[in-house]
Design a protein around this motif. Structure first.
Motif, PDB file in Angstrom:
ATOM      1  N   LYS A  93       0.873  -1.165   0.000  1.00 46.12           N
ATOM      2  CA  LYS A  93       0.000   0.000   0.000  1.00 46.12           C
ATOM      3  C   LYS A  93       0.911   1.215   0.000  1.00 46.12           C
ATOM      4  N   ARG A 109     -16.139   7.777  -7.750  1.00 46.48           N
ATOM      5  CA  ARG A 109     -17.413   7.866  -8.456  1.00 46.48           C
ATOM      6  C   ARG A 109     -17.902   6.461  -8.801  1.00 46.48           C
ATOM      7  N   TRP A 156     -11.338  -3.445  -9.193  1.00 46.13           N
ATOM      8  CA  TRP A 156      -9.974  -3.081  -9.573  1.00 46.13           C
ATOM      9  C   TRP A 156      -8.971  -4.109  -9.053  1.00 46.13           C
ATOM     10  N   ARG A 159      -8.930  -6.912 -11.633  1.00 46.71           N
ATOM     11  CA  ARG A 159      -8.750  -6.611 -13.058  1.00 46.71           C
ATOM     12  C   ARG A 159      -7.570  -7.330 -13.646  1.00 46.71           C
ATOM     13  N   THR A 160      -6.532  -7.489 -12.828  1.00 49.22           N
ATOM     14  CA  THR A 160      -5.283  -8.106 -13.296  1.00 49.22           C
ATOM     15  C   THR A 160      -4.852  -9.120 -12.245  1.00 49.22           C
ATOM     16  N   GLU A 161      -3.705  -9.750 -12.477  1.00 48.88           N
ATOM     17  CA  GLU A 161      -3.210 -10.733 -11.503  1.00 48.88           C
ATOM     18  C   GLU A 161      -2.805 -10.106 -10.183  1.00 48.88           C
ATOM     19  N   GLU A 162      -2.468  -8.841 -10.206  1.00 48.53           N
ATOM     20  CA  GLU A 162      -1.923  -8.192  -9.011  1.00 48.53           C
ATOM     21  C   GLU A 162      -3.004  -7.339  -8.348  1.00 48.53           C
ATOM     22  N   TRP A 163      -3.091  -7.413  -7.021  1.00 48.66           N
ATOM     23  CA  TRP A 163      -4.166  -6.751  -6.274  1.00 48.66           C
ATOM     24  C   TRP A 163      -3.943  -5.254  -6.077  1.00 48.66           C
ATOM     25  N   LEU A 164      -2.710  -4.773  -6.292  1.00 45.07           N
ATOM     26  CA  LEU A 164      -2.311  -3.437  -5.847  1.00 45.07           C
ATOM     27  C   LEU A 164      -3.321  -2.345  -6.158  1.00 45.07           C
ATOM     28  N   GLN A 165      -3.815  -2.312  -7.393  1.00 42.07           N
ATOM     29  CA  GLN A 165      -4.654  -1.175  -7.791  1.00 42.07           C
ATOM     30  C   GLN A 165      -5.999  -1.149  -7.070  1.00 42.07           C
ATOM     31  N   ASN A 168      -5.277   0.703  -3.287  1.00 42.19           N
ATOM     32  CA  ASN A 168      -4.545   1.964  -3.176  1.00 42.19           C
ATOM     33  C   ASN A 168      -5.329   3.175  -3.647  1.00 42.19           C
ATOM     34  N   PHE A 169      -6.656   3.095  -3.564  1.00 41.43           N
ATOM     35  CA  PHE A 169      -7.419   4.282  -3.953  1.00 41.43           C
ATOM     36  C   PHE A 169      -7.128   5.423  -2.971  1.00 41.43           C
ATOM     37  N   GLU A 170      -7.015   6.600  -3.568  1.00 44.50           N
ATOM     38  CA  GLU A 170      -6.669   7.812  -2.808  1.00 44.50           C
ATOM     39  C   GLU A 170      -7.607   7.984  -1.597  1.00 44.50           C
TER      40      GLU A 170
END
Lengths: 277, 277
Positions: A93, A109, A156, A159-165, A168-170
């Protein structure tokens, strides 16, 4: 019991110490600075009133590392359809995700994400530089504990293999309210790790159910990288997340998310949806 | 062409600027400080000799965020058996992984990992605070470019669902040698992104084959989180990694790993295996 925290004071931030009823503002901008300069922890400081909840800020404002352990409670691994892992699952994070104990959680949103979920977690606060730690060194490196809710955008995250996104929402991740020193908070017997959406309890876990325990986690991580004062390690969440419910449930505008850990205290954050760009 | 870098000077570090043949030491500890205080970039500074390669340090010593894009070249996605992704795959690196352009790469003891692989990458260096950027704002936020080799411990990368632990071994990731400003280095026509193990070229890519291009990546990331001066975004690696070769190949004690990007320069790092704890 000694607690340390960071509060908004006069347009800036200050670290504070609580001992019993006595509160002192310390000569440091945050708990991170206290951890890098240990002598400051014992400074007399200026006597002050206890900060109001809305004045609390993330205890460590700019940790060098925030390491998160996923799938670290048996019941949570089961509810998301995973087996008990052989190794800790680690992701990161960034501090831009953090908000204080009573600050609003920023919901994106609805067309960006409408699958915003909760994850109450115990967080380890590192107090010393440590690398290739044995069990004793790992235990000594844990300065204290705080609470966090690893609010996760499930769409999010997946969406991909990696959870990061999705992690880490602002301004999405409440942390605090304070850091309780490790010598004054025992995990023996388990700490309750709970969360509520409004009045409804949604998570009711215990650190007794952790798969990898704090000392093991520090030993594991420091096999490959160093940890430094102010680094944070989020230890994972127990069962009860929204995405695993039937039907799935997510946070909505106006919801109050409460996160509580025995002996540390409570985060209480209103979800506020951003409406404009 | 203007380049900025960070060098070891008199027991500490200093940012430097290169313009043609003229080198100046600037009043900042690293390029990160220059990016946070733009006036320093134009300081006259102290004329100096060009730093020797072994004096070069990571240009940004403590970036707030290091975001890495995985699977971002078609030929690399194919060689690791993945389809072209619909969204950028993002994971994090911590600055404790970085070494300078000529510093040794620390190989872990062979019983910890003997599957250490190379990944040459173009890195974006962020110069302004940016959130929810349109294309113009995203382009303006890219201060410059540097080179990196995302040295990856494949066994640790694949232990769990998340790659982080294979990407963050202490002092494993060379970065530099300098940051070239974006207004002086065009990606039109493609920059070569190459790596060698010893005398043998193992990667020979071009940024023309990037799936998500720099401006798109900044736009994508800032949909959910802010970027700040000094943040770094590694844009992924082309084909030719060791794990996808037949037979698989990995870095060994004494190997020289060379990483080169057109217009930016070269990293040349010896692999040195740690033998004791």
């Amino acid at each position: 019991m000694t607690k340390f925290g960071t509060a908004a004071v006069a347009g800036s931030t200050r670290a504070f110490r609580v001992e019993g009823e006595a509160v002192a503002l310390l000569p440091a901008a945050d708990v991170g600075e206290l951890l890098r300069s240990p002598a400051l922890r014992d400074a007399r400081g200026e006597p002050a009133a206890a900060p109001a909840p809305q004045e609390l800020r993330p205890p460590v404002l700019k940790p060098g590392k925030v390491v998160c352990v996923g799938l670290n409670y048996r019941d949570h691994a089961r509810e998301v359809g995973k087996s008990v892992p052989a190794y800790p699952t680690l992701f990161a994070k960034y501090p831009s995700a953090f908000v204080g104990a009573s600050e609003p959680i920023r919901l994106p949103r609805a067309d960006v994400s409408d699958r915003v979920d909760w994850e109450a977690e115990l967080v380890l606060v590192i107090g010393t530089t440590v690398f290739e730690a044995d069990a004793e060194q790992a235990a000594a490196a844990i300065f204290g504990y705080t609470a966090m809710n690893d609010v996760s955008m499930r769409d999010w995250q997946r969406r991909t293999e990696e959870w990061l996104q999705g992690k880490n929402f602002e301004r999405s991740t409440p942390i605090g309210p304070v850091v309780v020193t490790a010598d004054e908070l025992s995990l023996d017997g388990g700490l309750d790790v709970d969360s509520w959406v409004g009045d409804r309890r949604v998570q009711s876990g215990s650190t007794d159910d952790l798969i990898f325990r704090p000392v093991e986690i520090v030993q594991y991580i420091t096999q490959f990288m160093s940890l430094e004062p102010g680094d944070l390690i989020a230890t994972g969440t127990p069962a009860g997340v929204g995405v695993s419910r039937t039907p799935a449930e997510f946070l909505e505008e106006g919801d109050i998310l409460t996160t509580r850990i025995t002996g540390i205290g409570e985060l209480r954050n209103r979800c506020v949806r951003e409406v404009s760009r």
